[in-house]
Design a protein around this motif. Structure first.
Motif, short mmCIF file in Angstrom:
data_model
loop_
_atom_site.label_atom_id
_atom_site.label_comp_id
_atom_site.label_asym_id
_atom_site.label_seq_id
_atom_site.Cartn_x
_atom_site.Cartn_y
_atom_site.Cartn_z
N LEU A 298 0.62 -1.32 0.16
CA LEU A 298 -0.13 0.00 -0.07
C LEU A 298 0.96 1.33 0.02
CD1 LEU A 298 -2.30 -1.48 2.87
CD2 LEU A 298 -3.22 -1.13 0.46
N THR A 300 0.90 5.24 -0.65
CA THR A 300 0.01 6.54 -0.85
C THR A 300 1.05 7.62 -1.70
OG1 THR A 300 1.16 7.35 1.29
CG2 THR A 300 -1.05 6.58 1.44
N LYS A 347 -3.98 7.92 8.31
CA LYS A 347 -4.66 7.21 9.19
C LYS A 347 -5.99 6.57 8.74
CE LYS A 347 -2.47 8.54 13.65
NZ LYS A 347 -2.75 9.91 14.36
N ARG A 350 -5.55 4.34 5.81
CA ARG A 350 -4.95 3.23 6.14
C ARG A 350 -6.01 2.30 6.91
NH1 ARG A 350 0.97 2.27 9.11
NH2 ARG A 350 1.05 0.16 9.12
N THR A 354 -6.95 -1.30 5.33
CA THR A 354 -6.79 -2.48 5.90
C THR A 354 -7.84 -3.50 6.13
OG1 THR A 354 -4.69 -1.25 7.11
CG2 THR A 354 -5.39 -3.50 7.87
N TRP A 369 2.57 -0.43 4.70
CA TRP A 369 2.06 0.90 4.10
C TRP A 369 2.96 1.90 4.05
CZ3 TRP A 369 -3.08 3.25 2.94
CH2 TRP A 369 -2.98 4.47 3.40
#
Ligand code: SF4
Length: 370
Positions: A298, A300, A347, A350, A354, A369
């Motif tokens: 993952l 970003t 946050k 994520r 998840t 991540w």
């Protein structure tokens, strides 16, 4: 257009996919040094078989690629394939956290046109796709790094992968495989290597046919770089998302460890539903595969001042959000600046991704991540 046919028996797997559009460079340049290598000569033969114009250069330097107009320089470079030899510095491998112990390069550059291309921050000069003819030296060099990894080998949860080697830091090796054959050679090399090792690469392409029958022996993890459907317009020249997911299912059926690289994660409109739909489609693509060995990475979206300048030159009309005021400024471990999403948004995204991965792909292992 024909695809490279491997010597092994064809896979029994039926691949549900549309005909693949393969890259046809407008120019193929080859240096004298590249022609000294059998692999370089094979790449030239492939190009000529496809009817591509091949220019045999008199020197080993690529010249005449720069243009005052950055857009024109970009267009010309992106339609050029150069067959060269990797310089000796390429044989000194670097760690590549968090993906792998070591990074090695079969090529540098990519023919696609992603408006968030990660290469913008790492390659200099016009984005010509350079493919390396001295493949024997590149692969033969890897054994010098066996058992020496400090990234995945040092991780409690990933040490079982063996010494890991990442081949897609500077290129998309599947997008040019019909012209090079280098990726197939690397997969065979790792398959025949009697040691705990893993070849890793990630791709936004789907022309998997050359890979299906290879003796990979489970030592190559093929990850597909995917994103929410709303980001598709940022990924010019790549394979459609549905084709990538179908290719993932077919390769899982052929026994390859597989993976999803969800990148770059963006808070697109209705991002919760958008990423959930992506995970649903990925699960559907794997529905017929028993116990796929699946990982998820993952990543970003982030940018640096340098990558933003390059991307704005390449894609002046892009609506990709790169406003510093909406980001958090961070220093990399090398002291350079990068802009990431604010902590609260990170946050929230994520936690959501998840949770949805646990629901949609319950056997998947999330590797990181970032
Ligand atoms: S496929 Fe990957 S390497 Fe190629 S242009 Fe897109 S982001 Fe860049």
């Amino acid at each position: 257009m024909t695809l490279h046919i491997t010597e092994e028996a064809p896979s029994p797997i039926v691949v549900r996919r549309r005909p693949t559009r393969l890259w046809r460079p407008r120019r193929v340049l080859v240096t004298p040094a590249a022609l000294d290598h059998a692999h370089g000569r094979q790449i030239v033969a492939r190009a000529e078989d496809l009817g591509l114009p091949v220019e045999r250069l008199k020197s080993n330097r690529l010249t005449g690629l720069r243009d005052e107009n950055p857009r024109r320089a970009y267009t010309q470079a992106k339609s050029t394939l150069a067959v060269v030899t990797a310089p000796p510095t390429k044989l000194k491998l670097q760690p590549i956290p968090p993906s792998a112990d070591w990074r090695f390069d079969l090529a540098e550059g990519c023919p696609a046109h992603c408006q968030y291309c990660y290469l913008a921050g790492s390659l200099s000069g016009p984005p010509v796709t350079r493919v390396y003819a001295n493949l024997d030296a590149i692969l033969g060099n890897l054994e010098n790094y066996l058992g020496q990894g400090g990234v995945t080998s040092a991780s409690q949860t990933r040490a079982a992968e063996g010494t890991t080697f990442e081949a897609s830091c500077y290129t998309d090796p599947l997008g040019i495989e019909h012209l090079t054959g280098s990726l197939s050679a690397a997969i065979r090399y790792f398959g025949a290597w009697e040691a705990p090792v893993q070849l890793r690469f990630t791709t936004k392409f789907a022309a998997l046919e050359p890979l299906l029958g290879l003796p990979h022996r489970g030592r190559t993890r093929v990850r597909f770089s995917v994103n929410a459907a709303a980001a598709a317009h940022y990924e010019g020249g790549t394979a459609p998302l549905a084709d990538r997911l179908a290719a993932m299912g077919a390769l899982a059926g052929a026994g390859y460890p597989i993976g999803l690289t969800i990148a770059p994660i963006l808070p697109v409109e209705d991002w919760r539903e958008a990423y959930d739909a992506l995970l649903r489609d990925a699960a559907e693509a794997l529905a017929d595969v028993r116990e796929p060995d699946l990982t998820v990475e993952l990543i970003t979206h982030r940018f640096t001042p340098g990558s933003k300048t390059v991307l704005e030159g390449w894609y002046p009309g892009s609506d990709l959000p790169m406003r510093e005021a909406e980001r958090t400024r961070k220093l990399t471990k090398f002291g350079s600046v990068k802009y990431v999403f604010p902590g609260d948004l990170m946050k929230t995204m994520r936690a959501h991704l998840t949770e949805r991965i646990a629901v949609r792909l319950p056997t998947a292992r999330i590797l990181y991540w970032t």
